[in-house]
Design a protein around this motif. Structure first.
Motif, PDB file in Angstrom:
ATOM      1  N   MET A   1       0.838  -1.197   0.000  1.00 16.31           N
ATOM      2  CA  MET A   1       0.000   0.000   0.000  1.00 16.31           C
ATOM      3  C   MET A   1       0.874   1.249   0.000  1.00 16.31           C
ATOM      4  SD  MET A   1      -2.919   1.166   2.746  1.00 16.31           S
ATOM      5  CE  MET A   1      -1.672   1.571   3.989  1.00 16.31           C
ATOM      6  N   ARG A   2       0.560   2.162  -0.930  1.00 25.18           N
ATOM      7  CA  ARG A   2       1.276   3.433  -1.002  1.00 25.18           C
ATOM      8  C   ARG A   2       0.356   4.509  -0.416  1.00 25.18           C
ATOM      9  NH1 ARG A   2       3.064   3.034  -7.291  1.00 25.18           N
ATOM     10  NH2 ARG A   2       0.862   2.481  -7.448  1.00 25.18           N
ATOM     11  N   PRO A   3       0.675   5.039   0.764  1.00 25.79           N
ATOM     12  CA  PRO A   3      -0.244   5.942   1.458  1.00 25.79           C
ATOM     13  C   PRO A   3      -0.449   7.276   0.765  1.00 25.79           C
ATOM     14  CG  PRO A   3       1.877   5.869   2.576  1.00 25.79           C
ATOM     15  CD  PRO A   3       1.905   4.793   1.533  1.00 25.79           C
ATOM     16  N   TYR A   4       0.360   7.567  -0.248  1.00 28.84           N
ATOM     17  CA  TYR A   4       0.230   8.823  -0.998  1.00 28.84           C
ATOM     18  C   TYR A   4      -0.612   8.639  -2.258  1.00 28.84           C
ATOM     19  CZ  TYR A   4       4.249   6.305  -2.810  1.00 28.84           C
ATOM     20  OH  TYR A   4       5.070   5.311  -3.277  1.00 28.84           O
ATOM     21  N   VAL A   5      -1.122   7.439  -2.503  1.00 26.39           N
ATOM     22  CA  VAL A   5      -2.002   7.172  -3.648  1.00 26.39           C
ATOM     23  C   VAL A   5      -3.407   6.919  -3.112  1.00 26.39           C
ATOM     24  CG1 VAL A   5      -2.464   5.675  -5.624  1.00 26.39           C
ATOM     25  CG2 VAL A   5      -0.096   6.199  -4.988  1.00 26.39           C
ATOM     26  N   LEU A   6      -4.310   7.860  -3.324  1.00 25.83           N
ATOM     27  CA  LEU A   6      -5.642   7.772  -2.729  1.00 25.83           C
ATOM     28  C   LEU A   6      -6.350   6.475  -3.095  1.00 25.83           C
ATOM     29  CD1 LEU A   6      -7.925   9.084  -1.105  1.00 25.83           C
ATOM     30  CD2 LEU A   6      -8.659  10.218  -3.227  1.00 25.83           C
ATOM     31  N   ALA A   7      -6.256   6.051  -4.333  1.00 23.48           N
ATOM     32  CA  ALA A   7      -6.975   4.862  -4.790  1.00 23.48           C
ATOM     33  C   ALA A   7      -6.504   3.587  -4.094  1.00 23.48           C
ATOM     34  CB  ALA A   7      -6.846   4.717  -6.306  1.00 23.48           C
ATOM     35  N   GLU A   8      -5.298   3.598  -3.549  1.00 28.18           N
ATOM     36  CA  GLU A   8      -4.741   2.389  -2.944  1.00 28.18           C
ATOM     37  C   GLU A   8      -4.844   2.371  -1.426  1.00 28.18           C
ATOM     38  OE1 GLU A   8      -0.733   1.834  -4.264  1.00 28.18           O
ATOM     39  OE2 GLU A   8      -1.282   1.833  -6.380  1.00 28.18           O
ATOM     40  N   THR A   9      -5.130   3.523  -0.839  1.00 30.11           N
ATOM     41  CA  THR A   9      -5.172   3.579   0.615  1.00 30.11           C
ATOM     42  C   THR A   9      -6.602   3.373   1.107  1.00 30.11           C
ATOM     43  OG1 THR A   9      -4.379   4.806   2.532  1.00 30.11           O
ATOM     44  CG2 THR A   9      -5.379   6.101   0.760  1.00 30.11           C
ATOM     45  N   ASN A  10      -6.854   3.610   2.382  1.00 30.71           N
ATOM     46  CA  ASN A  10      -8.143   3.269   2.972  1.00 30.71           C
ATOM     47  C   ASN A  10      -8.547   4.300   4.009  1.00 30.71           C
ATOM     48  OD1 ASN A  10      -6.805   2.400   5.550  1.00 30.71           O
ATOM     49  ND2 ASN A  10      -5.916   0.902   4.136  1.00 30.71           N
ATOM     50  N   TRP A  11      -9.799   4.208   4.429  1.00 25.06           N
ATOM     51  CA  TRP A  11     -10.352   5.171   5.381  1.00 25.06           C
ATOM     52  C   TRP A  11      -9.596   5.163   6.709  1.00 25.06           C
ATOM     53  CZ3 TRP A  11     -12.247   9.392   6.659  1.00 25.06           C
ATOM     54  CH2 TRP A  11     -13.049   9.609   7.787  1.00 25.06           C
ATOM     55  N   LYS A  12      -9.141   3.988   7.150  1.00 23.73           N
ATOM     56  CA  LYS A  12      -8.402   3.906   8.409  1.00 23.73           C
ATOM     57  C   LYS A  12      -7.141   4.763   8.352  1.00 23.73           C
ATOM     58  CE  LYS A  12      -6.557   0.623  11.776  1.00 23.73           C
ATOM     59  NZ  LYS A  12      -6.352  -0.811  12.114  1.00 23.73           N
ATOM     60  N   GLN A  13      -6.468   4.730   7.193  1.00 27.28           N
ATOM     61  CA  GLN A  13      -5.252   5.520   7.003  1.00 27.28           C
ATOM     62  C   GLN A  13      -5.592   6.985   6.754  1.00 27.28           C
ATOM     63  OE1 GLN A  13      -1.937   4.291   6.782  1.00 27.28           O
ATOM     64  NE2 GLN A  13      -1.062   6.316   6.348  1.00 27.28           N
ATOM     65  N   ILE A  14      -6.564   7.232   5.914  1.00 26.29           N
ATOM     66  CA  ILE A  14      -6.861   8.587   5.450  1.00 26.29           C
ATOM     67  C   ILE A  14      -7.404   9.485   6.566  1.00 26.29           C
ATOM     68  CG2 ILE A  14      -8.490   9.912   4.007  1.00 26.29           C
ATOM     69  CD1 ILE A  14      -6.170   8.877   2.413  1.00 26.29           C
ATOM     70  N   ARG A  15      -8.255   8.933   7.435  1.00 26.76           N
ATOM     71  CA  ARG A  15      -8.968   9.790   8.393  1.00 26.76           C
ATOM     72  C   ARG A  15      -8.033  10.514   9.357  1.00 26.76           C
ATOM     73  NH1 ARG A  15     -11.925   5.239  12.273  1.00 26.76           N
ATOM     74  NH2 ARG A  15     -10.012   4.192  12.948  1.00 26.76           N
ATOM     75  N   ASP A  16      -6.851   9.974   9.588  1.00 24.74           N
ATOM     76  CA  ASP A  16      -5.914  10.606  10.515  1.00 24.74           C
ATOM     77  C   ASP A  16      -4.740  11.277   9.813  1.00 24.74           C
ATOM     78  OD1 ASP A  16      -7.396   9.733  12.750  1.00 24.74           O
ATOM     79  OD2 ASP A  16      -6.453   7.753  12.627  1.00 24.74           O
ATOM     80  N   GLU A  17      -4.766  11.300   8.480  1.00 23.11           N
ATOM     81  CA  GLU A  17      -3.650  11.893   7.714  1.00 23.11           C
ATOM     82  C   GLU A  17      -3.948  13.355   7.418  1.00 23.11           C
ATOM     83  OE1 GLU A  17      -0.332  11.847   7.196  1.00 23.11           O
ATOM     84  OE2 GLU A  17      -0.642   9.741   6.617  1.00 23.11           O
ATOM     85  N   ASP A  18      -2.930  14.175   7.497  1.00 23.03           N
ATOM     86  CA  ASP A  18      -3.074  15.607   7.255  1.00 23.03           C
ATOM     87  C   ASP A  18      -2.353  15.955   5.951  1.00 23.03           C
ATOM     88  OD1 ASP A  18      -3.701  18.260   7.545  1.00 23.03           O
ATOM     89  OD2 ASP A  18      -2.058  18.679   8.950  1.00 23.03           O
ATOM     90  N   PHE A  19      -3.042  15.794   4.834  1.00 21.25           N
ATOM     91  CA  PHE A  19      -2.432  16.072   3.534  1.00 21.25           C
ATOM     92  C   PHE A  19      -2.365  17.579   3.297  1.00 21.25           C
ATOM     93  CE2 PHE A  19      -4.369  11.824   2.734  1.00 21.25           C
ATOM     94  CZ  PHE A  19      -3.201  11.130   2.461  1.00 21.25           C
ATOM     95  N   SER A  20      -1.292  18.005   2.639  1.00 18.66           N
ATOM     96  CA  SER A  20      -1.114  19.426   2.341  1.00 18.66           C
ATOM     97  C   SER A  20      -1.302  19.736   0.860  1.00 18.66           C
ATOM     98  CB  SER A  20       0.289  19.877   2.762  1.00 18.66           C
ATOM     99  OG  SER A  20       1.279  19.137   2.065  1.00 18.66           O
ATOM    100  N   VAL A  21      -0.991  18.777  -0.001  1.00 18.23           N
ATOM    101  CA  VAL A  21      -1.035  18.988  -1.452  1.00 18.23           C
ATOM    102  C   VAL A  21      -1.782  17.831  -2.111  1.00 18.23           C
ATOM    103  CG1 VAL A  21       0.309  19.296  -3.569  1.00 18.23           C
ATOM    104  CG2 VAL A  21       1.195  20.188  -1.396  1.00 18.23           C
TER     105      VAL A  21
END
Length: 253
Positions: A1-21
């Motif tokens: 899983m590449r956490p910088y690729v939205l299509a490959e990641t998941n809600w568990k990872q995304i909900r706590d990530e603070d993306f800037s770009v």
């Protein structure tokens, strides 16, 4: 899983990530001479965005790559079988909807990573700035990130040596043997101002080229494509890192 690729990641990872770009790869679905796939521009946009994001992520830049928009402006190629066209007005509608989502989730920097020559986002960005003034939006044309001439004998304009070499590096299984490619010879406008470039008009593609290519691909190699791809994604990654750290209230000196 590449956490910088939205299509490959998941809600568990995304909900706590603070993306800037957010990075929006934008390509096209169109003929590329006889030897390259219709998805060439999509492959180039997505792979460049993803590789650059990987490099930026390694430098602690919180970049997220959105799914690729697979259709571009092909109004001059409507008579080429299954060249898919998205009018500029439709592109802008898509862009506005993407901007709305980013604003809702507090991402205030958007990079459109473009790999199709028919796409032009400059005026859309101007208009978007009025509708979403708190979203910094910019576009990058992948093939213009660095001068291609040191890397290729003749880069070409469409399905030439540059694009062919890059796809040979990224997706060699989708490239036909180069002896099956057309030579990419193309006609130019007869009118001087249009030929010289200080006047502009749309080209009717089937009147310009017989094989849909513009530029001879025969000197392309996967090795050339890899060197150019790595150089461009290094530069794009540096841009992502800089943009990640940029203060939108203090952008000028």
């Amino acid at each position: 899983m590449r956490p910088y690729v939205l299509a490959e990641t998941n809600w568990k990872q995304i909900r706590d990530e603070d993306f800037s770009v957010a990075v929006l790869p934008w390509g096209a679905t169109e003929a590329h001479n006889y030897h390259l796939p219709y998805a060439t521009d999509n492959i180039l946009a997505e792979e460049a965005a993803t590789k650059a994001a990987e490099k930026a992520w390694g430098q602690q830049a919180k970049v997220v790559v959105l799914p690729t928009i697979p259709f571009g402006v092909n109004t001059g190629q409507m008579d080429v079988k299954l060249c898919m066209n998205l009018n500029p007005s439709t592109q802008y509608a898509v862009l506005k909807d993407v901007a709305q989502v980013l604003q809702m989730h507090n991402i205030d920097k958007l990079v459109i990573l473009n790999a199709h020559g028919g796409n032009n986002f400059k005026q859309m960005i101007r208009e978007l700035s009025l509708e979403y003034p708190n979203l910094f939006t910019c576009s990058v044309n992948w093939w213009q990130v660095t001068d291609a001439k040191p890397y290729f004998d003749e880069p070409g304009d469409h399905a030439g040596e540059l694009e062919t070499a890059a796809v040979m590096h990224l997706r060699p299984e989708l490239v036909l043997p180069l002896e099956e490619a057309g030579d990419g010879s193309a006609k130019t406008f007869k009118i001087s101002a249009l030929k010289e470039g200080w006047a502009s008009a749309q080209r009717k593609w089937t009147s310009v080229t017989k094989d849909t290519g513009v530029g001879d691909p025969k000197a392309a190699t996967a090795e050339k494509g890899e060197v150019f791809f790595e150089k461009t994604t290094d530069l794009i990654a540096d841009f992502f890192v800089e943009l990640h750290g940029a203060d939108l209230e203090d952008m000028y000196h």
